[in-house]
Design a protein around this motif. Structure first.
Motif, PDB file in Angstrom:
ATOM      1  N   GLN A 172      13.714  -4.950  10.383  1.00  0.00           N
ATOM      2  CA  GLN A 172      14.442  -5.142  11.691  1.00  0.00           C
ATOM      3  C   GLN A 172      13.162  -4.507  12.984  1.00  0.00           C
ATOM      4  N   HIS A 173      12.752  -3.091  12.825  1.00  0.00           N
ATOM      5  CA  HIS A 173      12.087  -2.668  13.895  1.00  0.00           C
ATOM      6  C   HIS A 173      10.782  -3.168  13.755  1.00  0.00           C
ATOM      7  N   SER A 174      10.173  -3.645  12.788  1.00  0.00           N
ATOM      8  CA  SER A 174       8.689  -4.212  12.786  1.00  0.00           C
ATOM      9  C   SER A 174       8.698  -5.842  13.173  1.00  0.00           C
ATOM     10  N   HIS A 175       9.799  -5.959  13.251  1.00  0.00           N
ATOM     11  CA  HIS A 175       9.935  -7.712  13.739  1.00  0.00           C
ATOM     12  C   HIS A 175       9.414  -8.595  12.615  1.00  0.00           C
ATOM     13  N   GLY A 176       9.695  -8.080  11.236  1.00  0.00           N
ATOM     14  CA  GLY A 176       9.192  -9.282  10.316  1.00  0.00           C
ATOM     15  C   GLY A 176       7.624  -8.917   9.755  1.00  0.00           C
ATOM     16  N   ARG A 177       7.042  -7.882  10.290  1.00  0.00           N
ATOM     17  CA  ARG A 177       5.647  -7.688   9.865  1.00  0.00           C
ATOM     18  C   ARG A 177       5.672  -7.280   8.282  1.00  0.00           C
ATOM     19  N   GLU A 178       4.639  -7.020   7.884  1.00  0.00           N
ATOM     20  CA  GLU A 178       4.550  -6.778   6.247  1.00  0.00           C
ATOM     21  C   GLU A 178       5.248  -5.243   6.149  1.00  0.00           C
ATOM     22  N   VAL A 179       5.969  -5.067   5.075  1.00  0.00           N
ATOM     23  CA  VAL A 179       6.584  -3.666   4.638  1.00  0.00           C
ATOM     24  C   VAL A 179       6.256  -3.690   3.520  1.00  0.00           C
ATOM     25  N   THR A 180       5.873  -2.422   3.291  1.00  0.00           N
ATOM     26  CA  THR A 180       5.343  -1.940   1.906  1.00  0.00           C
ATOM     27  C   THR A 180       6.483  -1.059   1.420  1.00  0.00           C
ATOM     28  N   LEU A 181       6.933  -1.065   0.065  1.00  0.00           N
ATOM     29  CA  LEU A 181       7.812   0.047  -0.709  1.00  0.00           C
ATOM     30  C   LEU A 181       6.892   0.491  -1.760  1.00  0.00           C
ATOM     31  N   THR A 182       7.072   1.958  -1.675  1.00  0.00           N
ATOM     32  CA  THR A 182       6.411   2.695  -2.990  1.00  0.00           C
ATOM     33  C   THR A 182       7.481   3.632  -3.687  1.00  0.00           C
ATOM     34  N   LEU A 183       7.415   3.453  -4.951  1.00  0.00           N
ATOM     35  CA  LEU A 183       8.393   4.516  -5.587  1.00  0.00           C
ATOM     36  C   LEU A 183       7.411   5.124  -6.432  1.00  0.00           C
ATOM     37  N   LEU A 211       7.514   8.889  -9.063  1.00  0.00           N
ATOM     38  CA  LEU A 211       8.132   9.978  -9.788  1.00  0.00           C
ATOM     39  C   LEU A 211       7.039  11.110  -9.695  1.00  0.00           C
ATOM     40  N   CYS A 212       7.572  12.387  -9.269  1.00  0.00           N
ATOM     41  CA  CYS A 212       6.811  13.472  -9.145  1.00  0.00           C
ATOM     42  C   CYS A 212       7.656  14.672  -8.979  1.00  0.00           C
ATOM     43  N   ASN A 213       7.311  15.625  -9.895  1.00  0.00           N
ATOM     44  CA  ASN A 213       8.027  16.956  -9.955  1.00  0.00           C
ATOM     45  C   ASN A 213       9.443  16.820  -9.842  1.00  0.00           C
ATOM     46  N   GLY A 214      10.002  16.132 -10.623  1.00  0.00           N
ATOM     47  CA  GLY A 214      11.567  15.983 -10.812  1.00  0.00           C
ATOM     48  C   GLY A 214      12.019  15.300  -9.719  1.00  0.00           C
ATOM     49  N   CYS A 215      11.292  14.512  -8.868  1.00  0.00           N
ATOM     50  CA  CYS A 215      12.076  13.834  -7.865  1.00  0.00           C
ATOM     51  C   CYS A 215      11.513  12.272  -7.950  1.00  0.00           C
ATOM     52  N   LEU A 216      12.340  11.339  -7.314  1.00  0.00           N
ATOM     53  CA  LEU A 216      12.035  10.101  -7.008  1.00  0.00           C
ATOM     54  C   LEU A 216      11.914   9.918  -5.667  1.00  0.00           C
ATOM     55  N   ARG A 217      10.595   9.544  -5.450  1.00  0.00           N
ATOM     56  CA  ARG A 217      10.243   9.433  -3.903  1.00  0.00           C
ATOM     57  C   ARG A 217      10.126   8.017  -3.570  1.00  0.00           C
ATOM     58  N   ILE A 218      10.925   7.653  -2.404  1.00  0.00           N
ATOM     59  CA  ILE A 218      10.981   5.991  -1.909  1.00  0.00           C
ATOM     60  C   ILE A 218      10.335   6.267  -0.666  1.00  0.00           C
ATOM     61  N   ASN A 219       9.343   5.500  -0.558  1.00  0.00           N
ATOM     62  CA  ASN A 219       8.575   5.468   0.753  1.00  0.00           C
ATOM     63  C   ASN A 219       8.415   3.869   1.296  1.00  0.00           C
ATOM     64  N   VAL A 220       8.747   3.771   2.397  1.00  0.00           N
ATOM     65  CA  VAL A 220       8.708   2.565   3.266  1.00  0.00           C
ATOM     66  C   VAL A 220       7.928   2.428   4.397  1.00  0.00           C
ATOM     67  N   HIS A 221       6.935   1.576   4.308  1.00  0.00           N
ATOM     68  CA  HIS A 221       6.071   1.661   5.393  1.00  0.00           C
ATOM     69  C   HIS A 221       5.997   0.235   6.252  1.00  0.00           C
ATOM     70  N   ASP A 222       6.091   0.423   7.514  1.00  0.00           N
ATOM     71  CA  ASP A 222       6.090  -1.000   8.195  1.00  0.00           C
ATOM     72  C   ASP A 222       4.987  -0.918   9.332  1.00  0.00           C
ATOM     73  N   GLY A 223       3.939  -0.063   9.380  1.00  0.00           N
ATOM     74  CA  GLY A 223       2.998  -0.121   9.881  1.00  0.00           C
ATOM     75  C   GLY A 223       3.110   0.176  11.562  1.00  0.00           C
ATOM     76  N   VAL A 224       4.510   0.237  11.919  1.00  0.00           N
ATOM     77  CA  VAL A 224       4.524   0.120  13.433  1.00  0.00           C
ATOM     78  C   VAL A 224       4.827   1.537  13.831  1.00  0.00           C
ATOM     79  N   ARG A 225       3.805   2.048  14.728  1.00  0.00           N
ATOM     80  CA  ARG A 225       3.915   3.505  15.236  1.00  0.00           C
ATOM     81  C   ARG A 225       5.208   3.670  16.172  1.00  0.00           C
ATOM     82  N   SER A 226       6.078   4.460  16.051  1.00  0.00           N
ATOM     83  CA  SER A 226       7.249   4.603  17.015  1.00  0.00           C
ATOM     84  C   SER A 226       8.007   5.944  17.063  1.00  0.00           C
ATOM     85  N   HIS A 227       8.793   5.972  17.744  1.00  0.00           N
ATOM     86  CA  HIS A 227       9.620   7.388  17.889  1.00  0.00           C
ATOM     87  C   HIS A 227      10.359   7.683  16.396  1.00  0.00           C
TER      88      HIS A 227
END
Length: 122
Positions: free
Chosen positions: A44-55, A57-73
């Motif tokens: 929604q915030h990138s207006h359909g641009r490329e979105v990257t999901l990275t999962l 596993l590190c130090n007993g945690c699942l890290r979910i990272n979503v990057h849309d490349g749009v610098r914003s507040h």
């Protein structure tokens, strides 16, 4: 809009499959909900641009990272009214992170949102 819905569904499916393959199916429901909310916001915030999901596993945690490349507040959870149809996604992410003894946040430039979920049950 339909393509965006399909993108979110595919990211949810990939997340569930990855966690099942890693023997972490008991965390899949929470992780899939977080992925759904973060990916939907990114689209929604990138207006359909490329979105990257990275999962990761590190130090007993699942890290979910979503990057849309749009610098914003930096995003913060909203305060939706009962009648509002939108605005609860980050509140859900915050609640799930808290319940799973994790955390969430936004990169300094606002282009990525992440959530960490502790994998240990206690």
């Amino acid at each position: 809009m339909r393509i965006d819905m399909l993108r979110v569904a595919e990211m949810r499916r990939l997340t569930r499959n990855h966690l099942v393959e890693e023997g972490l199916s008991c965390f899949a429901d929470d992780a899939v909900l977080v992925v759904s909310e973060l990916v939907t916001n990114a689209i929604q915030h990138s207006h359909g641009r490329e979105v990257t999901l990275t999962l990761s596993l590190c130090n007993g945690c699942l890290r979910i990272n979503v990057h849309d490349g749009v610098r914003s507040h930096r995003s913060t959870p909203g305060r939706p009214c009962n009648e509002d149809e939108h605005g609860r996604g980050l509140l859900l992410v915050q609640a799930i992170a808290g319940a799973r003894r994790g955390s969430w946040g936004v990169s300094d430039d606002g282009a990525s949102t992440w959530c960490e979920l502790a994998l240990a049950m206690s």
